[in-house]
Design an enzyme around this catalytic site. Structure first.
Site, mmCIF file in Angstrom:
data_model
loop_
_atom_site.group_PDB
_atom_site.id
_atom_site.type_symbol
_atom_site.label_atom_id
_atom_site.label_comp_id
_atom_site.label_asym_id
_atom_site.label_seq_id
_atom_site.Cartn_x
_atom_site.Cartn_y
_atom_site.Cartn_z
ATOM 1 N N ASP A 142 0.861 -1.178 0.000
ATOM 2 C CA ASP A 142 0.000 0.000 0.000
ATOM 3 C C ASP A 142 0.904 1.237 0.000
ATOM 4 O OD1 ASP A 142 -2.253 1.602 0.028
ATOM 5 O OD2 ASP A 142 -3.189 0.569 1.708
ATOM 6 N N CYS A 143 0.345 2.359 -0.390
ATOM 7 C CA CYS A 143 1.165 3.545 -0.662
ATOM 8 C C CYS A 143 1.736 4.161 0.610
ATOM 9 C CB CYS A 143 0.349 4.568 -1.437
ATOM 10 S SG CYS A 143 -0.183 3.923 -3.035
#
Length: 718
Positions: free
Chosen positions: A267-268
């Site tokens: 995930d970012c």
């Protein structure tokens, strides 16, 4: 002289070399085996070039004529953030259809539009964010608590429904070509991740192996089995291990046990979060090495691009480790056809403008919205007769709201039909339809439209939430709880407005509620003659609602989550144990049970074929149910099949094991054929750390929702 045969690998290489232009490298030869192409490209790239490709913003490699590529793209319920695209109902609304085939068709439309937009952009040498072919959807986290703002992105609280809908979405998105992926899907967020949003970057989800396997990992395993191309690890920790560097989830389970062949993406900013966890002592180089060794192939962020070289210089990684990581994402790009010298064999390479937001796609969005609407109350006022109602008021803060149509992670179509517009069009030119916003979201004393309501035959009031009030941290910027909801209450201004409408007139009021989660419907029950839950219904939501209101379509949506009476009935929000959560483990009174939804007609069930008396693990339970339409309208019914387990420790109260949507004309019947592998009844054994089929008496329960069973029969498992 005796001829010496060349080695097989050399022979294959010579064949491919001779069969194509000598100037074309092997990695661009679309007819060559993908593994050979990946190895060739790895050999051609320098170490700095390889490292630079490990992030979501992958720079161009000009000397090899490889353009820049941004891996980050979204398609939760239509192409998001990329201009014109068909906007379908929010994911939770699609779960309410209980129609996995419809979702598969929708996903096929989404990937068609994605290919078209990618082709058009690539021809213009535009390699843009949100214009790629790698999509970070679907969100298959379990919606365990109605406070979670991102629950609207999921397929609800049930593992089986989530896995069925998620699998349909992935197979529709990725296509069925033997040689090419249409686009690449990604199952997210691995794995125990459903709030609180304000703590999502550092919370530690404590969960035992039984809940982990039976609830939180169930859908991920099903999507891996369905060949989802990517899996995204979550921000948080699970039992102390960060999801994106922990050995248990990625290495032991997903890669080794499940034999996942796709790529893992973070995930970012998830790797950067690990450095900020209290008590964690690590350098960026150590973190980069841990991620690569755990099995991460791609980072949304910059740690790998910036610090892998430092990790190599410190002896924490080798170039072979980098090759292993990079090969996972190069393989995906090969499957997508990105390095092909000749694209003529790619069936998706010619999609163009006519494949974006065309009439078929718009019609499918309307159909999806129709089936997502859940009728919660009807005292007989619905469906509306145009002959009876000559004047209509459409009012409420959401009646002309764009936000209430599109949900979060949305696209734009230029053709979004609000409720006010949809009803006006459907009512026709001979009917007086007036619009008045009526209220806002905060003012509890000043209202409009009251006089108009008194002088109209019927009022359609559209109230509830928007993705500005619930959603992801940061995006839902009007949320008082960081994207989450602190209560199940509708806005106080809406409650006051509905009370004012009801006090001012005794004429019928139909209330339409927008929300992505469970809300307190009991608070508005006395003010409404009918209540429809519309979720965030997409670009054709207003037209679809009008179809249902005027009886052109019979409502058939079913709740994919439990509507509790109060949040006080639930455990602490941060408690990830399943005890006391969802219909599977909650045994108290509720507003509306999982699977609930009314119709304009009535259905009756009869056994056509019941279960056998006994089964073993290798068997399948095959039953058939005749569904009789005993009412006055044609309609769809959702036959729901639940299982009650032997009275053993920590068994679910009941559990959905199959469902079937059937269309039945009034006065007619249809047969729902159900097949349940007995192996699906296995539960995780905490002592033996494996799946186990428990012997004893099971009961198959068939009904309209998780609390209303019409047919029940017991059998034994040997």
């Amino acid at each position: 002289m005796k001829l010496i045969k060349p080695l097989a690998g050399i022979a294959i290489a010579l064949v491919f070399c001779n069969s194509s232009n000598a100037q074309t490298p092997l990695f661009r030869n679309e007819k060559a085996p993908k593994e050979a192409r990946v190895k060739d490209l790895l050999h051609a790239l320098t170490l700095p070039e390889k490292i630079a490709m490990l992030g979501n913003t992958s720079p161009a490699v000009d000397r090899l004529k490889i353009p820049a590529y941004n891996w980050w793209n979204e398609s939760l319920h239509g192409l998001a953030r990329a201009g014109e695209a068909t906007v379908f109902p929010q994911a939770i609304g699609m779960a309410a259809t209980f129609n996995d085939e419809l979702l598969k068709e929708e996903a096929g439309v989404i990937s068609t539009e994605a290919r078209a937009k990618y082709n058009l952009a690539a021809k213009m040498n535009r390699h843009l964010w949100y214009m790629g072919l790698t999509f970070w959807s679907p969100n298959i986290n379990i919606f365990r608590d109605p406070r979670w703002g991102r629950g609207q992105e999921t397929y609800g609280e049930d593992p089986l429904l989530t896995s069925k809908m998620g699998t349909a979405y992935v197979t529709g998105l990725q296509g069925n070509d033997a040689n090419y992926l249409k686009v690449a899907a990604c199952a997210k967020h691995l794995a125990v991740h459903s709030g609180p949003e304000v703590d999502r970057h550092n919370f530690d989800a404590i969960v035992d192996e039984k809940d982990l396997r039976e609830t939180y990992l169930y859908s991920f395993k099903k999507l891996v089995d369905a060949n989802v191309e990517a899996v995204m690890c979550a921000y948080n920790r699970v039992n102390g291990e960060p999801c994106c560097t922990g050995k248990t989830l990625i290495t032991d389970i997903v890669k080794n046990e499940w034999r996942f062949k796709g790529h893992m993406v973070t995930d970012c900013g998830a790797l950067s979060d690990i450095i900020n966890i209290p008590g964690v002592k690590t350098t960026k180089e150590e973190l980069a090495a841990a991620a690569i060794k755990a099995g991460i192939n791609l980072e949304c962020g910059g740690i790998l691009q910036q610090d892998v070289m430092g990790a190599i210089n410190k002896g924490l990684l080798t170039e072979a480790n980098v090759d292993t990581a990079l090969s996972g994402i190069l393989r995906t790009q090969m499957k997508l056809g990105m390095f092909d010298n000749d694209a003529s064999g790619n069936p998706y390479s010619k999609f163009a403008e006519d494949s974006v937001h065309n009439d078929y796609h718009v019609a499918l969005s309307r159909k999806a919205a129709q089936q997502s609407l859940v009728l919660l109350k009807n005292n007989g006022v619905l469906p509306l007769s145009k002959d009876k109602y000559e004047s209509i008021l459409v009012t409420g803060a959401n009646s002309a709201s764009l936000e209430a149509m599109v949900g979060n992670y949305h696209g734009m179509s230029g053709n979004i039909v609000t409720v006010a517009e949809g009803i006006t069009k459907a009512a026709g030119p001979a009917t007086v339809v007036q619009y008045d916003q009526g209220s806002d979201y905060t003012d509890t004393t000043h209202f409009g439209g009251i006089w108009v309501s008194q002088n109209s035959d019927i009022t359609i009031a559209v109230v509830g939430l928007t993705p500005l009030l619930e959603g992801e941290e940061g995006d839902a910027f009007l949320s008082a709880s960081g994207g989450d909801r602190a209560s199940m209450s509708l806005p106080a201004a809406h409650l006051a407005f509905l009370k004012k409408l009801r006090t001012a007139s005794k004429k019928p009021i139909v209330v339409v509620v927008n929300a992505g989660s469970a809300v307190d419907i009991t608070a508005i029950n006395d003010y409404a003659d009918a209540i429809i839950l519309a979720w965030y219904p997409g670009e054709q939501g207003g037209a679809a609602l009008a179809d249902v209101l005027f009886g052109n379509v019979n409502p058939s949506g079913r709740l994919p989550l439990t509507f509790y009476q109060s949040l006080n009935d639930l455990p602490n929000y941060k408690d990830y144990a399943m005890k006391g959560r969802t219909y599977r483990y909650f045994n108290g009174p509720v507003q509306y049970p999982f699977g609930y939804g009314l119709s304009y007609t009535s259905f009756d069930y009869k056994w056509k074929q019941g279960p056998m008396a006994a089964y073993k693990v290798t068997d399948s339970i095959r039953v058939a149910v005749d569904v009789n339409n005993t009412g006055s309208f044609d309609g769809d019914d959702v036959v729901q099949v639940y299982m009650e387990y032997p009275n053993l420790e920590r068994m679910p109260v009941k559990e959905l094991k199959a469902f079937k949507r059937v269309t039945v004309a009034r006065g007619s019947s249809a047969t729902a054929d159900i097949k349940i592998p007995v192996s699906d009844l296995q539960k995780w054994d905490l002592k033996e750390h494996k799946w186990k089929l428990n012997k004893g008496t099971y009961t198959i329960c068939i009904g309209k929702n998780s609390s209303d069973f019409i047919l029940k029969k017991s059998f034994t498992v040997k």
